[in-house]
Enzyme design. Structure first.
Site, PDB file in Angstrom:
ATOM      1  N   LYS A  11     -57.801 -15.673  -8.965  1.00  0.00           N
ATOM      2  CA  LYS A  11     -56.927 -16.459  -9.860  1.00  0.00           C
ATOM      3  C   LYS A  11     -57.512 -17.839 -10.070  1.00  0.00           C
ATOM      4  O   LYS A  11     -58.262 -18.355  -9.243  1.00  0.00           O
ATOM      5  CB  LYS A  11     -55.502 -16.571  -9.316  1.00  0.00           C
ATOM      6  CG  LYS A  11     -55.315 -17.406  -8.028  1.00  0.00           C
ATOM      7  CD  LYS A  11     -55.199 -18.912  -8.246  1.00  0.00           C
ATOM      8  CE  LYS A  11     -55.183 -19.663  -6.928  1.00  0.00           C
ATOM      9  NZ  LYS A  11     -55.697 -21.013  -6.942  1.00  0.00           N
ATOM     10  N   VAL A  99     -65.350 -17.437  -0.880  1.00  0.00           N
ATOM     11  CA  VAL A  99     -64.347 -17.635   0.174  1.00  0.00           C
ATOM     12  C   VAL A  99     -63.961 -19.120   0.259  1.00  0.00           C
ATOM     13  O   VAL A  99     -64.820 -19.996   0.114  1.00  0.00           O
ATOM     14  CB  VAL A  99     -64.929 -17.149   1.521  1.00  0.00           C
ATOM     15  CG1 VAL A  99     -63.950 -17.399   2.662  1.00  0.00           C
ATOM     16  CG2 VAL A  99     -65.278 -15.671   1.417  1.00  0.00           C
ATOM     17  N   GLY A 101     -62.509 -20.998  -1.741  1.00  0.00           N
ATOM     18  CA  GLY A 101     -63.045 -21.657  -2.931  1.00  0.00           C
ATOM     19  C   GLY A 101     -61.992 -22.093  -3.925  1.00  0.00           C
ATOM     20  O   GLY A 101     -62.323 -22.603  -4.987  1.00  0.00           O
ATOM     21  N   GLY A 102     -60.699 -21.881  -3.627  1.00  0.00           N
ATOM     22  CA  GLY A 102     -59.661 -22.216  -4.591  1.00  0.00           C
ATOM     23  C   GLY A 102     -59.422 -21.110  -5.601  1.00  0.00           C
ATOM     24  O   GLY A 102     -58.820 -21.316  -6.656  1.00  0.00           O
ATOM     25  N   GLY A 106     -58.547 -14.630  -0.428  1.00  0.00           N
ATOM     26  CA  GLY A 106     -57.810 -14.053   0.710  1.00  0.00           C
ATOM     27  C   GLY A 106     -56.440 -13.564   0.277  1.00  0.00           C
ATOM     28  O   GLY A 106     -55.979 -12.494   0.705  1.00  0.00           O
ATOM     29  N   SER A 107     -55.781 -14.324  -0.602  1.00  0.00           N
ATOM     30  CA  SER A 107     -54.434 -13.950  -1.062  1.00  0.00           C
ATOM     31  C   SER A 107     -54.478 -12.675  -1.897  1.00  0.00           C
ATOM     32  O   SER A 107     -53.589 -11.824  -1.803  1.00  0.00           O
ATOM     33  CB  SER A 107     -53.835 -15.076  -1.908  1.00  0.00           C
ATOM     34  OG  SER A 107     -53.712 -16.248  -1.138  1.00  0.00           O
ATOM     35  N   ASP A 137     -49.876 -18.231  -2.673  1.00  0.00           N
ATOM     36  CA  ASP A 137     -50.531 -17.629  -3.835  1.00  0.00           C
ATOM     37  C   ASP A 137     -50.399 -16.104  -3.880  1.00  0.00           C
ATOM     38  O   ASP A 137     -50.777 -15.488  -4.881  1.00  0.00           O
ATOM     39  CB  ASP A 137     -52.037 -17.973  -3.837  1.00  0.00           C
ATOM     40  CG  ASP A 137     -52.298 -19.435  -4.161  1.00  0.00           C
ATOM     41  OD1 ASP A 137     -51.412 -20.078  -4.752  1.00  0.00           O
ATOM     42  OD2 ASP A 137     -53.396 -19.914  -3.816  1.00  0.00           O
TER      43      ASP A 137
HETATM   44  O1  C5P Z   1     -49.108 -21.094   1.591  1.00  0.00           O
HETATM   45  P1  C5P Z   1     -50.513 -21.305   2.036  1.00  0.00           P
HETATM   46  O2  C5P Z   1     -50.788 -20.681   3.378  1.00  0.00           O
HETATM   47  O3  C5P Z   1     -51.538 -20.923   1.028  1.00  0.00           O
HETATM   48  O4  C5P Z   1     -50.662 -22.869   2.212  1.00  0.00           O
HETATM   49  C1  C5P Z   1     -51.716 -23.443   2.961  1.00  0.00           C
HETATM   50  C2  C5P Z   1     -51.415 -24.921   3.185  1.00  0.00           C
HETATM   51  O5  C5P Z   1     -51.581 -25.626   1.943  1.00  0.00           O
HETATM   52  C3  C5P Z   1     -50.009 -25.244   3.629  1.00  0.00           C
HETATM   53  O6  C5P Z   1     -49.877 -25.154   5.032  1.00  0.00           O
HETATM   54  C4  C5P Z   1     -49.835 -26.678   3.141  1.00  0.00           C
HETATM   55  O7  C5P Z   1     -50.510 -27.581   4.010  1.00  0.00           O
HETATM   56  C5  C5P Z   1     -50.617 -26.685   1.832  1.00  0.00           C
HETATM   57  N1  C5P Z   1     -49.750 -26.454   0.663  1.00  0.00           N
HETATM   58  C6  C5P Z   1     -48.928 -27.478   0.219  1.00  0.00           C
HETATM   59  N2  C5P Z   1     -48.113 -27.271  -0.880  1.00  0.00           N
HETATM   60  C7  C5P Z   1     -48.141 -26.097  -1.551  1.00  0.00           C
HETATM   61  C8  C5P Z   1     -48.984 -25.044  -1.121  1.00  0.00           C
HETATM   62  C9  C5P Z   1     -49.794 -25.250  -0.004  1.00  0.00           C
HETATM   63  O8  C5P Z   1     -48.907 -28.561   0.805  1.00  0.00           O
HETATM   64  N3  C5P Z   1     -47.349 -25.936  -2.606  1.00  0.00           N
END
Ligand code: C5P
Length: 300
Positions: A11, A99, A101-102, A106-107, A137
């Protein structure tokens, strides 16, 4: 029970605006996701002994945990637990998406593991509810196409988009940590005493998507995390500049980076830009993709 293979798209965030973090530490988002034709493959081989294994193959295999820290394994285990099956699975992930990479590699593997295990085990479950537990994500990765995300990015509304849009990716072999990029965003705002505005998406982005107009879309793209990613990895500014000088309508850091993506006016221009990036020495791998594409689908 039989083996199921699922193709899992990467994505990009065409738009991402983030408000100040809430008490849960997460930043409230208004973001527009698009799934693109850069794919991992997740193969599910069901087991009747309740055990789970994962092996990872492909160009980025060495960078991915091949044990229960892998988000795809956690997805499979969560589905087994919630649907009450005593089955397991051997997962094989062919990793083509860079990996950390934004690009939600993984998601999307986790979303594909949910789809693949549900099919392989013959179970029905609310996969979106499970997806939101696995990561911000993962719900979009399950949905695919183009969507508006609120909350952590997990409250989704489908968005009409014509296509294809032609994307070029400049990836780096050294990832960026998503929490570190969000923390840098907060630090930059604090230092400059900038108050984050309530997150919102400009109407011009939606109209460019409906019209399938790459020039208008190029003007409308935006990402609040870009400045933070550039602050942590200043060399990304050179990559973005190079893309704009070599035919891109626009260039942006993808999600929390460090992958940069570029919008090309048409397929030939995308191929030319990919060739130029390949020899530029500014990135470690270059990829071409189109979007939007559907979410993970079993390949029969
Ligand atoms: O949900 P995910 O595991 O991908 O999020 C990884 C980290 O990214 C979270 O622990 C948080 O520090 C940060 N994050 C955030 N705000 C979001 C999504 C992710 O601060 N909307």
């Amino acid at each position: 029970m039989r083996e199921v293979r699922v193709r899992a798209p990467a994505k990009i965030n065409l738009w991402l605006s983030a408000g100040p973090p809430g008490s849960d530490g997460f930043h409230p988002l208004a973001t527009v996701f698009q799934a693109v034709s850069l794919y991992d493959d997740v193969t599910v081989r069901p087991r009747d002994d309740g055990e789970f294994t994962v092996s990872v193959v492909g160009p980025f295999a060495s960078e991915v945990p091949a044990d229960s820290r892998n988000l795809a394994v956690r997805a499979a285990e969560l589905l087994a637990m919630r649907s009450g099956v005593s089955l397991g699975a051997d997962l094989v992930i062919r990793k083509e998406i860079p990996v950390a990479g934004g690009l939600a590699g993984g998601s999307t593997d986790a979303a594909a593991a949910l789809v693949g295990c549900a099919r392989a085990w013959g179970v029905q479950a609310d996969l979106f509810a499970l997806a939101a537990e696995l990561g911000s994500d993962v719900p979009f990765c399950l949905l695919g196409h183009t969507a508006l995300g609120h909350g952590r990015g997990d409250q989704l509304t489908e968005v009409m988009s014509r296509g294809p849009f032609h994307w070029v990716f400049a990836a780096s072999s050294e990832g960026l940590s998503t929490p570190a990029v969000y923390a840098e965003l907060d630090a930059l705002r604090e230092r400059r005493r900038i108050l984050a505005r309530p997150p919102a998406v400009p109407d011009s982005l939606f109209s460019a998507l409906v019209a399938g107009d790459p020039a208008a879309l190029g003007v409308a793209l935006g990402n609040d995390l870009q400045e933070a990613a550039l602050s942590l990895r200043p060399s990304l500014a050179d990559t973005l500049r190079f893309g704009l000088e070599n035919g891109a309508l626009a260039g942006l850091v993808s999600g929390s980076g460090p992958t940069c993506f570029f919008l090309a006016p048409e397929a030939a221009a995308a191929a030319d830009l990919a060739t130029a990036l390949d020899t530029s020495g500014l990135c470690d791998s270059v990829h071409l993709a189109e979007g939007p594409v559907p979410g993970p689908r079993p390949l029969d």
